[in-house]
Design an enzyme around this catalytic site. Structure first.
Site, PDB file in Angstrom:
ATOM      1  N   HIS A  33      -5.250  -2.355 -12.343  1.00 21.85           N
ATOM      2  CA  HIS A  33      -5.837  -3.467 -11.592  1.00 21.85           C
ATOM      3  C   HIS A  33      -6.469  -4.437 -12.586  1.00 21.85           C
ATOM      4  CE1 HIS A  33      -7.382  -5.458  -8.042  1.00 21.85           C
ATOM      5  NE2 HIS A  33      -8.511  -5.633  -8.717  1.00 21.85           N
TER       6      HIS A  33
ATOM      7  N   LEU B  35       0.850  -1.181   0.000  1.00 17.75           N
ATOM      8  CA  LEU B  35       0.000   0.000   0.000  1.00 17.75           C
ATOM      9  C   LEU B  35       0.895   1.242   0.000  1.00 17.75           C
ATOM     10  CD1 LEU B  35      -3.060   0.598   0.142  1.00 17.75           C
ATOM     11  CD2 LEU B  35      -2.798   0.815   2.609  1.00 17.75           C
TER      12      LEU B  35
END
Length: 193
Positions: free
Chosen positions: A106, A89
């Site tokens: 993604h 992250l």
């Protein structure tokens, strides 16, 4: 227009990274000036070095240290960051340093199959288990929440009931190779970097 230096952050094999390096080598608006990986054994580092792009390892712990990461990016004159299969992250300080200048790819049509633990083959297995008739790729802005940034572009591909997770991955990967560099180029060309 000034040429923009791109940093690509990646954790794995680096096919998207290699595609971006080759694509921008033939463009005037930008080029890949740095590759960052959180894994010393990641194949992306070898790909970058073979293509003459500086590549460095920034561990997950180092990623949390602004005094380590920001000077590295400044030394390479980085104006735009592309996450291409980067698993950690991104810390808030880095997002704040690159507002609207950091994107992620993604391998699903977000908001479906996003969030913590949803990366790579996990996504394709979930798409199969969900009985989806299509999948695709999403390019989105990076925010402190995993896969939650505003969607910039999505590209779709049809699935058959016989498709395995590997088949789904292969179909989705074709979209990444075709569209991801073009989306990044459009963002850079139309921004006020």
């Amino acid at each position: 227009m000034k040429q923009i230096n791109i940093a690509v952050f990646a954790s794995g094999s680096g096919t998207n990274c290699e595609n971006l390096i080759k694509y921008f080598a033939a463009r005037e608006c930008a080029h890949v000036a740095l590759v960052v990986s959180n894994k010393a054994e990641a194949q992306v580092l070898e790909r970058a070095q073979r293509l003459g792009v500086p590549a460095v390892v920034v561990t997950k712990a180092e990623l949390q240290q602004p005094d380590t990461v920001l000077p590295l990016l400044q030394r390479h004159g980085i104006g735009f960051i592309v996450l291409a299969g980067f698993l950690p992250l991104i810390p808030t300080y880095l997002i704040d340093a690159y507002p609207q200048r950091m994107v992620n790819i993604h391998p699903s049509l977000l908001p479906k199959y996003g969030g913590k633990g949803m990366w790579g083959h996990h996504v394709h297995e979930a798409v199969k288990a969900g009985g989806e008739t299509e999948t695709g790729m999403t390019v989105h802005w990076v925010t402190p929440q995993c896969d939650a940034g505003d969607i910039i572009a999505q590209f779709r591909v049809s699935l058959s009931p016989d498709d395995t997770p590997d088949d789904i991955a292969a179909k989705e990967h074709v979209l990444e190779m075709e569209h991801f560099p073009k989306v990044v180029e459009k963002l850079i060309s139309h921004s006020s970097l």
